[in-house]
Write a protein that holds these residues in place. Structure first.
Motif, PDB file in Angstrom:
ATOM      1  N   SER A 304       0.832  -1.204   0.000  1.00  0.00           N
ATOM      2  CA  SER A 304       0.000   0.000   0.000  1.00  0.00           C
ATOM      3  C   SER A 304       0.863   1.248   0.000  1.00  0.00           C
ATOM      4  N   LEU A 305       0.228   2.314  -0.391  1.00  0.00           N
ATOM      5  CA  LEU A 305       0.937   3.585  -0.509  1.00  0.00           C
ATOM      6  C   LEU A 305       0.115   4.634   0.214  1.00  0.00           C
ATOM      7  N   ARG A 306       0.760   5.346   1.103  1.00  0.00           N
ATOM      8  CA  ARG A 306       0.050   6.435   1.775  1.00  0.00           C
ATOM      9  C   ARG A 306       0.783   7.727   1.476  1.00  0.00           C
ATOM     10  N   ARG A 307       0.086   8.607   0.805  1.00  0.00           N
ATOM     11  CA  ARG A 307       0.729   9.839   0.360  1.00  0.00           C
ATOM     12  C   ARG A 307       0.658  10.920   1.435  1.00  0.00           C
ATOM     13  N   ARG A 308       1.239  12.068   1.088  1.00  0.00           N
ATOM     14  CA  ARG A 308       1.188  13.253   1.963  1.00  0.00           C
ATOM     15  C   ARG A 308       1.580  12.944   3.398  1.00  0.00           C
ATOM     16  N   GLN A 309       2.743  12.353   3.529  1.00  0.00           N
ATOM     17  CA  GLN A 309       3.258  12.066   4.857  1.00  0.00           C
ATOM     18  C   GLN A 309       4.248  13.140   5.278  1.00  0.00           C
ATOM     19  N   THR A 310       4.275  13.389   6.560  1.00  0.00           N
ATOM     20  CA  THR A 310       5.231  14.334   7.094  1.00  0.00           C
ATOM     21  C   THR A 310       6.170  13.592   8.035  1.00  0.00           C
ATOM     22  N   LEU A 311       7.449  13.857   7.854  1.00  0.00           N
ATOM     23  CA  LEU A 311       8.431  13.268   8.762  1.00  0.00           C
ATOM     24  C   LEU A 311       8.883  14.361   9.717  1.00  0.00           C
ATOM     25  N   VAL A 312       8.772  14.094  10.996  1.00  0.00           N
ATOM     26  CA  VAL A 312       9.202  15.076  11.985  1.00  0.00           C
ATOM     27  C   VAL A 312      10.424  14.512  12.694  1.00  0.00           C
ATOM     28  N   LYS A 313      11.520  15.264  12.619  1.00  0.00           N
ATOM     29  CA  LYS A 313      12.731  14.800  13.312  1.00  0.00           C
ATOM     30  C   LYS A 313      12.941  15.689  14.520  1.00  0.00           C
ATOM     31  N   VAL A 314      12.979  15.074  15.652  1.00  0.00           N
ATOM     32  CA  VAL A 314      13.153  15.827  16.896  1.00  0.00           C
ATOM     33  C   VAL A 314      14.522  15.460  17.452  1.00  0.00           C
ATOM     34  N   HIS A 315      15.311  16.484  17.670  1.00  0.00           N
ATOM     35  CA  HIS A 315      16.707  16.259  18.000  1.00  0.00           C
ATOM     36  C   HIS A 315      16.997  16.963  19.320  1.00  0.00           C
ATOM     37  N   SER A 316      17.615  16.239  20.242  1.00  0.00           N
ATOM     38  CA  SER A 316      17.938  16.893  21.499  1.00  0.00           C
ATOM     39  C   SER A 316      19.229  16.341  22.060  1.00  0.00           C
ATOM     40  N   LEU A 317      20.194  17.237  22.260  1.00  0.00           N
ATOM     41  CA  LEU A 317      21.461  16.777  22.829  1.00  0.00           C
ATOM     42  C   LEU A 317      21.273  16.328  24.270  1.00  0.00           C
ATOM     43  N   ASP A 318      20.262  16.892  24.912  1.00  0.00           N
ATOM     44  CA  ASP A 318      19.962  16.491  26.298  1.00  0.00           C
ATOM     45  C   ASP A 318      19.654  15.010  26.413  1.00  0.00           C
ATOM     46  N   MET A 319      19.363  14.415  25.292  1.00  0.00           N
ATOM     47  CA  MET A 319      18.905  13.032  25.327  1.00  0.00           C
ATOM     48  C   MET A 319      20.045  12.056  25.598  1.00  0.00           C
ATOM     49  N   ASN A 360      -7.893  19.364   7.327  1.00  0.00           N
ATOM     50  CA  ASN A 360      -7.091  20.113   6.382  1.00  0.00           C
ATOM     51  C   ASN A 360      -6.218  19.155   5.606  1.00  0.00           C
ATOM     52  N   PRO A 361      -6.841  18.303   4.774  1.00  0.00           N
ATOM     53  CA  PRO A 361      -6.054  17.242   4.151  1.00  0.00           C
ATOM     54  C   PRO A 361      -4.802  17.814   3.476  1.00  0.00           C
ATOM     55  N   GLY A 362      -3.704  17.123   3.635  1.00  0.00           N
ATOM     56  CA  GLY A 362      -2.462  17.593   3.010  1.00  0.00           C
ATOM     57  C   GLY A 362      -1.600  18.387   3.970  1.00  0.00           C
ATOM     58  N   GLN A 363      -2.215  18.896   5.029  1.00  0.00           N
ATOM     59  CA  GLN A 363      -1.433  19.661   6.005  1.00  0.00           C
ATOM     60  C   GLN A 363      -0.995  18.737   7.133  1.00  0.00           C
ATOM     61  N   PRO A 364       0.249  18.875   7.579  1.00  0.00           N
ATOM     62  CA  PRO A 364       0.656  18.049   8.721  1.00  0.00           C
ATOM     63  C   PRO A 364      -0.144  18.433   9.953  1.00  0.00           C
ATOM     64  N   MET A 365      -0.351  17.477  10.840  1.00  0.00           N
ATOM     65  CA  MET A 365      -1.129  17.689  12.046  1.00  0.00           C
ATOM     66  C   MET A 365      -0.467  18.664  13.012  1.00  0.00           C
ATOM     67  N   LEU A 366       0.837  18.874  12.797  1.00  0.00           N
ATOM     68  CA  LEU A 366       1.591  19.619  13.787  1.00  0.00           C
ATOM     69  C   LEU A 366       1.330  21.120  13.677  1.00  0.00           C
ATOM     70  N   GLY A 367       0.453  21.631  14.520  1.00  0.00           N
ATOM     71  CA  GLY A 367       0.162  23.068  14.484  1.00  0.00           C
ATOM     72  C   GLY A 367       1.279  23.848  15.160  1.00  0.00           C
ATOM     73  N   GLU A 368       1.198  25.178  15.002  1.00  0.00           N
ATOM     74  CA  GLU A 368       2.195  26.086  15.581  1.00  0.00           C
ATOM     75  C   GLU A 368       2.400  25.865  17.073  1.00  0.00           C
ATOM     76  N   GLU A 369       1.273  25.682  17.746  1.00  0.00           N
ATOM     77  CA  GLU A 369       1.294  25.565  19.198  1.00  0.00           C
ATOM     78  C   GLU A 369       2.137  24.370  19.658  1.00  0.00           C
ATOM     79  N   VAL A 370       1.923  23.220  18.985  1.00  0.00           N
ATOM     80  CA  VAL A 370       2.658  21.999  19.328  1.00  0.00           C
ATOM     81  C   VAL A 370       4.139  22.193  19.036  1.00  0.00           C
TER      82      VAL A 370
END
Ligand code: ASP
Ligand code: MG
Length: 449
Positions: A304-319, A360-370
């Motif tokens: 299967s193919l799922r289009r319009r994906q967003t990859l979020v990379k969260v990077h923290s040196l504290d980790m 809002n199809p096509g928009q990543p779920m990650l709003g400004e606030e998050v």
């Protein structure tokens, strides 16, 4: 032997016009076991209602209502305008028009109320069409009296216990002497306010009804003949699947196959209800059975193919050598009701893929606030325009020598993230949107016989 109980669901294209409705009616009439009939709104109506909800101008809203009116009244007219039906449909349309004409703030609650009109209209009409076609006693049921949910408007969670209770009090007695026609997609919260299960939610409603009446079979009648090994529009050598397991079907629908709403198999699994997917346009063509245990268990059954994906990379040196970072990250996402699909982590970074925004199809779920909240403790990088390719089958995490040939055939493709091992039913990875179709074609040719 006692009668079987089948729940049959007909989607929007199956309700498109009077001809389509009559086709569905004859599918139901020919089988006395089809006791509960769940229908979607006529095709395009939920889209129009969604548009109405985002429209500021009362004039345009009323114009949208008149399009909906025209469509439904045309079906009634072609059906010969029986008076009781016409009265009911006209009353619903006037109610919708009154809501659309009012100047008011568009809350999520009001939006669900407006969206509910699509199914309320189609089910009224279909119930009359079925009455004439079958000659049986047909009862129309307001699904909101049975499908009880929480108040998360727009994608409400069903309350299984309450649904079970309401079903035995309201629905089951009707089934003694009649078939019941009801709506998909809609429900109500504990106060009786209208809710919806999210776009495409009628399949899920049908599964909830099937669970509640302890059905033997759940039938999903749609506009494709079966579930395919991949989207035939992408790979012309795709072929229909005769039998697939609940787990594989669940993975497929989560990972992009549009045939079923992803939650549909959950109630079916709980009650071990066999699910049939078939075409209401060509009911004679063999469809797909979704069952607990399949005779054949190929390693790769479908892609299967799922289009319009967003990859979020969260990077923290504290980790580095610390604990609690993942908990913190998922707390923020959880607080905002963001559903994460895939996750990979390394010592100092986490990569995850997100659902696109349902409103809002096509928009990543990650709003400004998050985003701001995450940036308080990490650097965030967002990569858009990706597609998720999923190979779905059996024992994928225990089959030796699988990833070599898969990735060997994709040497020219940049792969952003791979998830392999967590599930035995899938292996999936992210590629650029523009590479995706080619990747599916290559893999289908090579791995699906
Ligand atoms: N009518 C709703 C939609 O279009 C629900 C459904 O058809 O499943 O999303
Ligand atoms: Mg649908």
């Amino acid at each position: 032997m006692p009668d079987l109980i089948k729940v049959a669901k007909f989607g929007g294209t199956s309700m498109a016009d009077l001809t389509a409705m009559k086709r569905c009616a004859s599918i139901v009439s020919s089988d006395p076991d089809k006791k509960v009939i769940v229908v979607s709104a006529t095709s395009g109506t939920t889209n129009l209602l969604t548009e109405l909800c985002t429209e500021e101008s009362v004039e345009t809203r009323v114009e949208i209502v008149s399009q909906i009116k025209e469509k439904h009244l045309a079906i009634c007219k072609q059906f010969g305008n029986p008076k009781t039906l016409l009265d009911e449909v006209t009353a619903l349309l006037s109610e919708l028009e009154a809501i659309a004409s009012r100047k008011q703030i568009m809350t999520k609650m009001l939006r669900d109320e407006i969206l509910s009109f699509g199914e309320r209209l189609s089910s009224r009409i279909f119930s009359e069409v079925l009455k004439v076609d079958s000659g049986d006693d047909i009862q129309w049921l307001d699904a909101r009296t049975v499908i009880k949910t929480d108040n998360h408007y727009g994608s409400a969670e069903p309350d299984i216990d309450e649904i079970g209770k309401a079903s035995s009090e309201i629905l089951q007695p009707l089934l003694k002497d009649a078939r019941v026609v009801t709506q998909g997609f809609i429900g109500s919260d504990s106060k009786g306010t209208t809710t919806t299960l999210g776009r495409g939610g009628s399949d899920y409603s049908a599964a909830l009804f099937a669970e509640a009446v302890d059905a033997d079979v759940l039938e999903i009648w749609t506009d494709v003949t079966a579930i395919y090994t991949t989207d035939p529009r992408i790979a012309p050598d795709a072929r229909p699947i005769t039998e697939i397991s609940f787990d594989e079907a669940a993975e497929l629908s989560v990972f992009g196959a549009k045939v079923l709403h992803p939650a549909t198999v959950v109630p079916a699994i709980r009650k071990n209800i066999r699910v049939y997917v078939g075409s209401s346009i060509h009911p004679e063509k063999p469809g797909t059975w979704i069952v607990r245990d399949t005779k054949e268990k190929p390693v790769i059954r479908a892609i299967s193919l799922r289009r319009r994906q967003t990859l979020v990379k969260v990077h923290s040196l504290d980790m580095l050598h610390r604990y609690g970072f993942l908990a913190k990250l998922f707390q923020v996402l959880g607080d905002h009701k963001i559903s994460v699909d895939l996750v990979t982590t390394s010592e100092v970074s986490v990569a995850l893929t997100l659902d696109s925004d349902i409103n809002n199809p096509g928009q990543p779920m990650l709003g400004e606030e998050v985003l701001e909240e995450l940036q308080k403790f990490s650097e965030v990088e967002i990569i858009k325009d990706l597609s998720l390719v999923a190979l779905v089958g059996n024992n994928l995490n225990q089959t030796a020598g699988l990833s070599g040939p898969i990735f060997g055939s994709l040497l020219d493709v940049n792969i952003h993230l791979i998830c392999h091992g967590a599930s035995s039913y899938n292996l999936c990875f992210l590629v650029a949107e523009e590479d995706a179709e080619n990747v599916v074609q290559v893999l289908h040719k090579q791995f699906i016989k």
